[in-house]
Design an enzyme around this catalytic site. Sequence first.
Site, PDB file in Angstrom:
ATOM      1  N   ARG A  20      35.908  19.697 -30.206  1.00 61.26           N
ATOM      2  CA  ARG A  20      36.024  20.682 -31.191  1.00 61.26           C
ATOM      3  C   ARG A  20      34.620  21.576 -31.424  1.00 61.26           C
ATOM      4  O   ARG A  20      33.830  20.786 -31.895  1.00 61.26           O
ATOM      5  CB  ARG A  20      36.960  20.258 -32.137  1.00 61.26           C
ATOM      6  CG  ARG A  20      37.036  21.538 -33.352  1.00 61.26           C
ATOM      7  CD  ARG A  20      38.167  21.115 -34.442  1.00 61.26           C
ATOM      8  NE  ARG A  20      37.985  22.224 -35.356  1.00 61.26           N
ATOM      9  CZ  ARG A  20      38.984  23.181 -35.337  1.00 61.26           C
ATOM     10  NH1 ARG A  20      39.745  23.437 -34.140  1.00 61.26           N
ATOM     11  NH2 ARG A  20      38.886  24.003 -36.309  1.00 61.26           N
ATOM     12  N   ARG A  33      45.251 -15.733 -39.721  1.00 62.00           N
ATOM     13  CA  ARG A  33      44.254 -14.771 -40.341  1.00 62.00           C
ATOM     14  C   ARG A  33      43.401 -13.807 -39.464  1.00 62.00           C
ATOM     15  O   ARG A  33      42.963 -12.953 -39.678  1.00 62.00           O
ATOM     16  CB  ARG A  33      43.279 -15.812 -41.245  1.00 62.00           C
ATOM     17  CG  ARG A  33      42.553 -15.236 -42.474  1.00 62.00           C
ATOM     18  CD  ARG A  33      42.553 -15.950 -43.458  1.00 62.00           C
ATOM     19  NE  ARG A  33      43.909 -16.069 -44.090  1.00 62.00           N
ATOM     20  CZ  ARG A  33      44.138 -17.173 -45.071  1.00 62.00           C
ATOM     21  NH1 ARG A  33      43.306 -17.960 -45.345  1.00 62.00           N
ATOM     22  NH2 ARG A  33      45.149 -17.129 -45.672  1.00 62.00           N
ATOM     23  N   GLY A  78      39.486  16.707 -39.493  1.00 59.58           N
ATOM     24  CA  GLY A  78      39.903  17.700 -40.271  1.00 59.58           C
ATOM     25  C   GLY A  78      41.572  17.973 -40.149  1.00 59.58           C
ATOM     26  O   GLY A  78      42.389  16.901 -40.120  1.00 59.58           O
ATOM     27  N   GLU A 138      48.944 -11.769 -45.497  1.00 62.81           N
ATOM     28  CA  GLU A 138      48.502 -12.834 -44.889  1.00 62.81           C
ATOM     29  C   GLU A 138      47.306 -13.344 -45.716  1.00 62.81           C
ATOM     30  O   GLU A 138      46.267 -13.742 -45.439  1.00 62.81           O
ATOM     31  CB  GLU A 138      47.915 -12.903 -43.438  1.00 62.81           C
ATOM     32  CG  GLU A 138      49.439 -13.077 -42.603  1.00 62.81           C
ATOM     33  CD  GLU A 138      49.186 -13.678 -41.313  1.00 62.81           C
ATOM     34  OE1 GLU A 138      48.185 -14.689 -41.109  1.00 62.81           O
ATOM     35  OE2 GLU A 138      49.878 -13.436 -40.235  1.00 62.81           O
ATOM     36  N   GLU A 189      58.130 -15.193 -51.509  1.00 62.63           N
ATOM     37  CA  GLU A 189      59.328 -14.858 -52.226  1.00 62.63           C
ATOM     38  C   GLU A 189      58.964 -13.825 -53.256  1.00 62.63           C
ATOM     39  O   GLU A 189      57.976 -13.149 -53.434  1.00 62.63           O
ATOM     40  CB  GLU A 189      59.862 -16.109 -52.916  1.00 62.63           C
ATOM     41  CG  GLU A 189      60.050 -17.378 -52.169  1.00 62.63           C
ATOM     42  CD  GLU A 189      60.760 -18.582 -52.915  1.00 62.63           C
ATOM     43  OE1 GLU A 189      60.828 -18.565 -53.894  1.00 62.63           O
ATOM     44  OE2 GLU A 189      60.815 -19.345 -51.994  1.00 62.63           O
TER      45      GLU A 189
END
Lengths: 423, 259
Positions: free
Chosen positions: A310, A285, A381, A405, A169
């Site tokens: 790369r 969990r 990057g 949780e 809540e």
Amino acid sequence: MSSLIWRTSTRLFASTTISHRPCKSNHVTSLLNKFSTDNGSATPLQVFSEEESMMKSTVRRFAEDRIKPLVREMDESSKMDENLLKSMFDAGLMGIEVSPDYGGAGMSFMAAILAVEEVSRIDPSVAVGMDIQNTLCCTMMTRFASEELKEKYLPQLATRYLGAFALSEDTSGSDAFALKTTATRNGDDYVINGSKMWISNSEYAGVFFVFANVDLSQGYKGITCFLIEKDTPGLTIGPPIDKLGLKSSSTCPLFFDNCQVPISNVIGDVGKGYKYCIELLNEGRIGIAAQMIGVCQGALDLTLPYIQQRHQFGKSILEFQSVAHQVADMLTQLECAQLLTYNSARLRSYGLPFVKEAAMAKYYSSELAAQLTRCCIDWLGGVGFTRDFGVEKFYRDAKIGTIYEGTSNIQLNTIAKYALKDT
Amino acid sequence: MAAAGMKIMVGCKRVIDYAVKVRVRPDKTGVVTEGVKHSMNPFDEIAVEEAVRLREKKLAGELIAVSCGPKECGETLRTALAMGFDRAIHVEINDPKVYETLSPLHVSKIFAKLVEKEKPGLVILGKQAIDDDCNQTGQMLAGLLRWPQATFTSKLSVNGDSADITREVDGGLETIKVSLPAVVTADLRLNEPRYATLPNIMKAKKKPMDKVNPTELGVDLSPRVEILKVEEPPVREAGVKVDNVDELINRLKNEACVI
């Protein structure tokens, strides 16, 4: 935990090219076929039964073919694709542990955990809905609801609509049992008044599992779980909250204004709601831990190939030792997280104590996911910072892992309590 | 579970998954298979799907899946069972040397023996396996059985004791009619295979899987072919820019030798 990233691992991986996580299962399964043992618990955690392997393959293919093409759009529009939701029900992904008598697949808890991991690898936002459905809603019904309620709602949950778990809540998050929503007995009904906050699956749920207090003077011992159908008068679903991540998973407030619920819709016993809640969240969990390791895998799936392709200063990014060490460290921690998660799932499946291990798995995996996804963006990057590349979504989605949780601090409290018990 | 109706037999080969980056073994005798992800040959999945659809249209009865190879083929067969098949036959070949040289001729002979026993009205195979790309088993099987064959099928409709088939051929699409029983090989556009749903994966555990020894069938599996060497394909070279059309034609003719 932040200091752990830069700690170099004591063993570098032997191969110089880091490929995708190799398929241990086939190789080890064939080894096990040679030296077969009847004692299931002696097998390594990452070796799966035939049905678990088949389930993983099917779910992975489903995720790649059906979920992947929609991920970007669902994130940008903050909406779940309803056809996708339907096909997930059709594939049996929403009632994994539910008995075939009620239209489910009748598989194990471990299978549900593996399924959550596989889906999270493609879209953790879709996975969270599936995780809540399986580990909280369906389990709530199977374990605590009356036979009449089961017959009425379980087949729907397994094959047609989502459920939502309404505990938190506005003024009670970690302090969950300080909830203020009340349930006042009135003849054959209870009248619910109050509100809930942060309720996942709200927009697409057919039923809500609402925790309300029948007698605030009793404190948490008045908390009771009510099954409330979507269109019940007095229940209003507020608009979804705009979030940093898990955007396609609808998170809404709920408002109860003299909402009448028949007493037959009480799940289990009056005043036992807090107990059911604790039990379910202990298991739920493990589902979150599975989601978080899926997030890590998903981010790495995109990052590792890129940093091999790369080149800068004449070599691939991954060939720079500082990067290779960081990658090795993250991979090691991911392995730990996965083993913690699988082990807590197996402990639970075997009916052994698992609460401490589940808390450890969730704490470790969620903290790791936040950091690993950040590292991925660093290794990538500039391109890692772009929406198009896809890793930034995992980075955003990971963040909630340490919060929902049961926050990391709550998990640490739980784990510490066990340390006190053991001394 | 078998309704009255035509029995269909489908072959399911366990191959290295299409997404895996295949590597040649250091001793150059083959490719690395240990610890590598395997799955059902995609064209065989299409064949399985077609059989299940025929049964859904009430044009088929019992569906039998067959695979030849080591223990792990059981997983491949379970996938077929999970997609809706009734029964599986696992032709066990445990000797890795025999399995490595297993070729379409051996497999088609095995299938021919199984067909004699099971008497299906239709045999559907994938058009080729993605590991060896032979594209021979269906054709050889039809030859051995002296049955009609419809290969590269992209559309299949069964009408009583014959079938109308569309084949994908180099020139376009060919429509033929074959009388049953026949051998059909499935091409890519025949259908899109379904996912094995989780409930069906569990149901598949209870379906029967018979194990058969190839020697029981009287099939000789001694190799017909000796693998001399397996090598990686040559590294793709960079493209070249040409200055004019004459140079292009010259190079295409004299270097690439394609015109």
